[in-house]
Design an enzyme around this catalytic site. Structure first.
Site, mmCIF file in Angstrom:
data_model
loop_
_atom_site.group_PDB
_atom_site.id
_atom_site.type_symbol
_atom_site.label_atom_id
_atom_site.label_comp_id
_atom_site.label_asym_id
_atom_site.label_seq_id
_atom_site.Cartn_x
_atom_site.Cartn_y
_atom_site.Cartn_z
ATOM 1 C CD1 TRP A 106 23.453 29.908 71.881
ATOM 2 C CD2 TRP A 106 25.444 29.388 71.004
ATOM 3 N NE1 TRP A 106 23.951 28.849 72.582
ATOM 4 C CE2 TRP A 106 25.176 28.499 72.075
ATOM 5 C CE3 TRP A 106 26.636 29.254 70.309
ATOM 6 C CZ2 TRP A 106 26.053 27.492 72.450
ATOM 7 C CZ3 TRP A 106 27.511 28.246 70.688
ATOM 8 C CH2 TRP A 106 27.215 27.393 71.747
ATOM 9 C CG HIS A 107 24.311 32.970 64.495
ATOM 10 N ND1 HIS A 107 25.036 32.556 63.395
ATOM 11 C CD2 HIS A 107 25.232 33.258 65.450
ATOM 12 C CE1 HIS A 107 26.341 32.590 63.690
ATOM 13 N NE2 HIS A 107 26.468 33.000 64.927
#
Length: 585
Positions: free
Chosen positions: A519-520
């Site tokens: 989720w970066h």
């Protein structure tokens, strides 16, 4: 021997146990206290037309600190498409981690999306943004990242400190994390730098946004710094369009002057900028939302805009390009003895472009308020890299059933993960509809660049060395070889990819087969391509983008600290600019 034999019957599904590890870090259940902000309201209470000095679109990790800062000497409207994080124990309570991510309801703080690569991920839909959903690790960007970004190092440091007074904590280090720390040092990831927020090569203990009582502190908490009379926060207020004037005296550029947002009853509202040289609209809607909103408002690739019958304000082909997501790969290690439940607390920062982290848990199947198995849940779908049309609810239900059938004794252990810096591989984002609440189409092109794949291989080799270290010896079964552990992960039932027989023999294949999101994701409105170094949209007046969509690389090991810092940093710079021009003779 009996414990070892217990693994032989279910080793092919044991990797699913990874799913439980990040769920039950603590047993606390109290929700974080609601600050009852006097400036926070539902969008349904907003007037049809209103006027402000600044309009910020997106109350996320950057938008909240930015709004709090600008409110000190200006009137600020902060528009958030989601609701409040306060009172929602799925957000505030560490023991419920993962429950929000697996909630697919329309009111969920997490909105699932599936990239064209087939990796299932999530975007935030809540005040506080991704800081309400993540695993909490807090670490600053490195000095070189700050230098290359052209930031003022002194103001950067002051801005980090401003954030840390509210949201950052020193996590407790127990047996598993201590073994990982010592194993990393033994594997050559030196020096040991102790506890620090700084990005330093070697092994360190980082910070956490979870406090000692297991309560999450998010970017929304930074609104405590706000001047109440200077800020209005509207919830459930998705912005559908930025408004422009194309005929501006003294300028050939279009000028942003207002926005249209829709409340929960479907009624349209307009918010405009007051007259004033420094008044601006700032988009802080994240890596997916910011390029999406620019396109919906007429700023983007001309051909794509025209295909959706959007009036072209500025033909900007770079909007939506440079999309990246740092790939992550993990190995589950069953333990012969109970281990503590822990967050990601230790990180090994290597010179070859990979970061090593770990998490652990004890009897994950027992005592949980939910059976969502944290960030690796098949309900979240984070390991499912099969094309979406072939990913059925029936298959996911079978995976959940398989995990729930496992004995509690199987849920002892933890995992080591590696993720690569950057990454170098990039993709693109495209519109799918005219509704900002719909997910755009995004392609990340995981491991497209062979250098990213090599970094993953290097990271997996370090993980193997940690597992084989003396420091880690009490947390692994001697009978389970590295090849067996890799096969356990590669054959996980919640990964619906076709299996490759050589996954454990080829680390390249293992990386491809077990790729996950962490989720970066970032990009889409990159600096010097879409925005200048003051984050002003190139070719448009009175419009900035301030969030992770401007990044070319993810900062440090984890981006949230730097995204919050950036909101504060740019807020201070913009206040200073306003002071100079207001007091100009």
């Amino acid at each position: 021997m009996a414990a070892i034999m217990a693994f032989s019957g279910w080793w092919t599904i044991a990797p699913a146990l990874i799913t439980a590890i990040l769920l039950l870090f603590h047993t606390f259940s109290s929700a974080q206290t609601d600050p009852e902000y006097p400036f926070m309201h539902q969008a349904t209470t907003a007037p049809t037309v209103s006027y402000y000095d600044y309009i910020i679109v997106g109350g996320g990790t950057a938008g909240c600190p930015l709004a709090a800062t600008l409110s000190q000497n200006s009137s600020v409207l902060l528009l958030e498409r989601g609701g409040s994080p306060y009172g929602n124990t799925n957000i505030t309570d560490l023991a419920a981690f993962g429950a929000a991510l697996s909630d697919l309801s329309p009111t969920s703080p997490a909105q699932r999306f599936v990239s064209e690569d087939g990796v299932v991920s999530s975007r935030a839909r809540v005040l506080g943004g991704g800081s309400c959903l993540n695993a909490g690790f807090y670490s600053r960007a490195g000095h070189e990242y700050v230098r290359l970004s052209g930031w003022d190092a002194r103001l950067v440091n002051e801005s980090y400190q401003w954030v840390e007074k509210v949201v950052a904590f020193h996590p407790p280090l127990k047996q598993w994390q201590t073994a990982v720390r010592d194993g990393l040092v033994e594997a050559g990831i030196r020096p040991y730098n102790g506890f620090t927020y700084d990005h330093l090569y070697g092994t360190k203990v980082g910070g956490s946004i979870f406090d000692q009582n297991g309560h999450r502190h998010t970017a929304a908490d930074l609104l405590r710094y706000a001047k109440p009379s200077g800020l209005t926060v509207l919830l459930h207020a998705p912005v559908h369009q930025i408004l422009f004037t194309t005929q501006v005296q003294g300028s050939s550029k279009p000028k942003a002057h207002g926005v249209i947002f829709i409340d929960a009853n479907g009624l349209s509202h307009r918010a405009y900028l007051r007259r004033g040289y420094n008044n601006e609209i700032i988009v802080s809607s994240g890596a997916l939302g910011s390029p999406q909103l620019l396109m919906l408002s007429g700023i983007g690739p001309k051909e794509q805009l025209q295909a959706h019958n959007i009036t072209v304000v500025l033909d900007q082909p770079m909007v939506g390009l440079g999309m990246s997501d740092n790939p992550m790969n993990a190995v589950f290690i069953p333990s012969p003895q109970p281990v503590e439940v822990s967050l990601i607390q230790v990180v090994g920062i290597t010179h070859n472009g990979t970061y090593i982290e770990a998490a652990s848990g004890e009897n994950f199947a027992g005592g949980a308020r939910t059976q969502d198995y944290g960030m690796f849940s098949p309900k979240i779908g984070q390991l499912s890299t099969l094309p979406p049309k072939q990913r059925t609810q029936e298959a996911i239900d079978k995976a959940v059933e398989a995990m729930e059938a496992l004995p509690q004794s199987a849920f002892m252990g933890g995992f080591l993960l590696e993720k690569i810096m950057g990454p170098i591989s990039t993709g693109h984002l495209e519109l799918t509809s005219l509704n900002p609440n719909d997910n755009p189409s995004v392609t990340f092109n995981y491991f497209k660049d062979p250098r990213d794949l090599q970094r993953c291989v290097d990271g997996m080799k370090i993980i193997e060395n940690v597992i084989e270290s003396n420091a880690f010896s009490s947390f692994k079964f001697d009978s389970l070889s590295i090849v067996t552990l890799l096969n356990m992960t590669a054959n996980s039932p919640i990964n619906l990819l076709p299996k490759h027989a050589n996954s454990s023999r080829s680390l390249e294949q293992f990386c491809k087969d077990t790729v996950m999101t962490i989720w970066h994701f970032h990009g889409g409105c990159q600096i010097t391509r879409v925005v200048d170094r003051d984050y002003k949209v190139i070719g448009i007046d009175s419009l900035r983008v301030i969030d992770g969509s401007t990044f070319r690389n993810s900062p440090g090991t984890n981006p949230q600290a730097t995204v919050m810092m950036l909101g504060r940093y740019m807020g201070v710079k913009m206040m200073r600019e306003r002071h100079v021009t207001t007091n100009r003779p």
